[in-house]
Design a protein around this motif. Structure first.
Motif, PDB file in Angstrom:
ATOM      1  N   TRP A 154       0.817  -1.216   0.000  1.00 45.14           N
ATOM      2  CA  TRP A 154       0.000   0.000   0.000  1.00 45.14           C
ATOM      3  C   TRP A 154       0.848   1.263   0.000  1.00 45.14           C
ATOM      4  O   TRP A 154       0.533   2.239  -0.697  1.00 45.14           O
ATOM      5  N   THR A 155       1.922   1.290   0.803  1.00 45.81           N
ATOM      6  CA  THR A 155       2.736   2.513   0.841  1.00 45.81           C
ATOM      7  C   THR A 155       3.459   2.738  -0.485  1.00 45.81           C
ATOM      8  O   THR A 155       3.639   3.886  -0.899  1.00 45.81           O
ATOM      9  N   LYS A 156       3.828   1.659  -1.170  1.00 41.97           N
ATOM     10  CA  LYS A 156       4.435   1.820  -2.502  1.00 41.97           C
ATOM     11  C   LYS A 156       3.445   2.463  -3.467  1.00 41.97           C
ATOM     12  O   LYS A 156       3.809   3.342  -4.244  1.00 41.97           O
ATOM     13  N   ARG A 157       2.184   2.036  -3.390  1.00 45.28           N
ATOM     14  CA  ARG A 157       1.145   2.633  -4.251  1.00 45.28           C
ATOM     15  C   ARG A 157       0.952   4.109  -3.935  1.00 45.28           C
ATOM     16  O   ARG A 157       0.808   4.937  -4.835  1.00 45.28           O
ATOM     17  N   ILE A 158       0.941   4.446  -2.659  1.00 49.73           N
ATOM     18  CA  ILE A 158       0.793   5.844  -2.244  1.00 49.73           C
ATOM     19  C   ILE A 158       1.968   6.663  -2.784  1.00 49.73           C
ATOM     20  O   ILE A 158       1.788   7.748  -3.322  1.00 49.73           O
TER      21      ILE A 158
ATOM     22  N   GLN B 205       3.793   6.038  -5.386  1.00 47.68           N
ATOM     23  CA  GLN B 205       3.653   6.182  -6.839  1.00 47.68           C
ATOM     24  C   GLN B 205       2.630   7.278  -7.163  1.00 47.68           C
ATOM     25  O   GLN B 205       2.867   8.103  -8.051  1.00 47.68           O
ATOM     26  N   ASP B 206       1.510   7.281  -6.444  1.00 53.44           N
ATOM     27  CA  ASP B 206       0.489   8.306  -6.668  1.00 53.44           C
ATOM     28  C   ASP B 206       1.031   9.703  -6.392  1.00 53.44           C
ATOM     29  O   ASP B 206       0.655  10.665  -7.060  1.00 53.44           O
ATOM     30  N   LEU B 207       1.931   9.816  -5.398  1.00 51.71           N
ATOM     31  CA  LEU B 207       2.523  11.107  -5.052  1.00 51.71           C
ATOM     32  C   LEU B 207       3.751  11.438  -5.897  1.00 51.71           C
ATOM     33  O   LEU B 207       4.386  12.454  -5.703  1.00 51.71           O
ATOM     34  N   LYS B 208       4.090  10.538  -6.821  1.00 48.73           N
ATOM     35  CA  LYS B 208       5.225  10.716  -7.751  1.00 48.73           C
ATOM     36  C   LYS B 208       6.574  10.764  -7.035  1.00 48.73           C
ATOM     37  O   LYS B 208       7.486  11.480  -7.438  1.00 48.73           O
TER      38      LYS B 208
ATOM     39  N   LYS C  82      10.634   4.020  -3.785  1.00 47.98           N
ATOM     40  CA  LYS C  82       9.486   3.246  -3.325  1.00 47.98           C
ATOM     41  C   LYS C  82       9.341   3.430  -1.817  1.00 47.98           C
ATOM     42  O   LYS C  82      10.296   3.230  -1.075  1.00 47.98           O
TER      43      LYS C  82
END
Length: 144
Positions: A73-77, A79-82, A86
């Motif tokens: 989940w934190t990796k996805r966050i 990525q969303d925050l650019k 990771k």
């Protein structure tokens, strides 16, 4: 401010765990209120990851699974925050320690907070890690 005690058990010291005392404040209390268990006694774990009575092996397995899901989940966050790196629990741990040290806290406080048995371990932890870059990421993490 109240205090919350927790245990961190390292493989080499599982017979003699290190007790880490964490100062609580309003922000931490809100997180516990929102995400913590509803049992509410100091004898219980704050989050429903492990339970009293779990064997050491079961605790390790549950914590490993929890860390894996959290890292996904934190990796996805991130990525969303650019973010360029990771985001993981390891990065969060470094960020926590870096914020302490760059805020003027002694390295010894970071060492105790991380559960390190010696200051040398903490110094090695920071070796080769660009604190300036880490500080920029840390600012982005708490800039809300």
């Amino acid at each position: 401010m109240s205090l919350l005690s927790g245990e961190k058990t390292k493989r080499q010291t599982k017979a003699n765990p290190i007790i880490i005392t964490v100062p609580r404040n309003a922000h931490i209390d809100r997180i516990i209120q929102k995400w913590g268990t509803r049992r509410g006694t100091l004898d219980d774990y704050i989050f429903d990851v492990v339970q009293k009575g779990d064997s050491y092996e079961l605790m390790r397995a549950k914590i490993k699974q929890f860390t894996h899901v959290t890292n996904d989940w934190t990796k996805r966050i991130g990525q969303d925050l650019k973010f360029e790196m990771k985001l993981t629990t390891y990065v969060a741990r470094h960020s926590f320690a870096t914020i302490l040290v760059q805020s003027g806290a002694p390295m010894k406080l970071a060492s105790i907070s991380l559960g390190h048995q010696s200051l040398t371990t903490t110094e090695k932890y920071f070796a080769g890690f660009d604190l300036g870059v880490q500080a920029e990421y840390a600012k982005a993490l708490v800039n809300f």
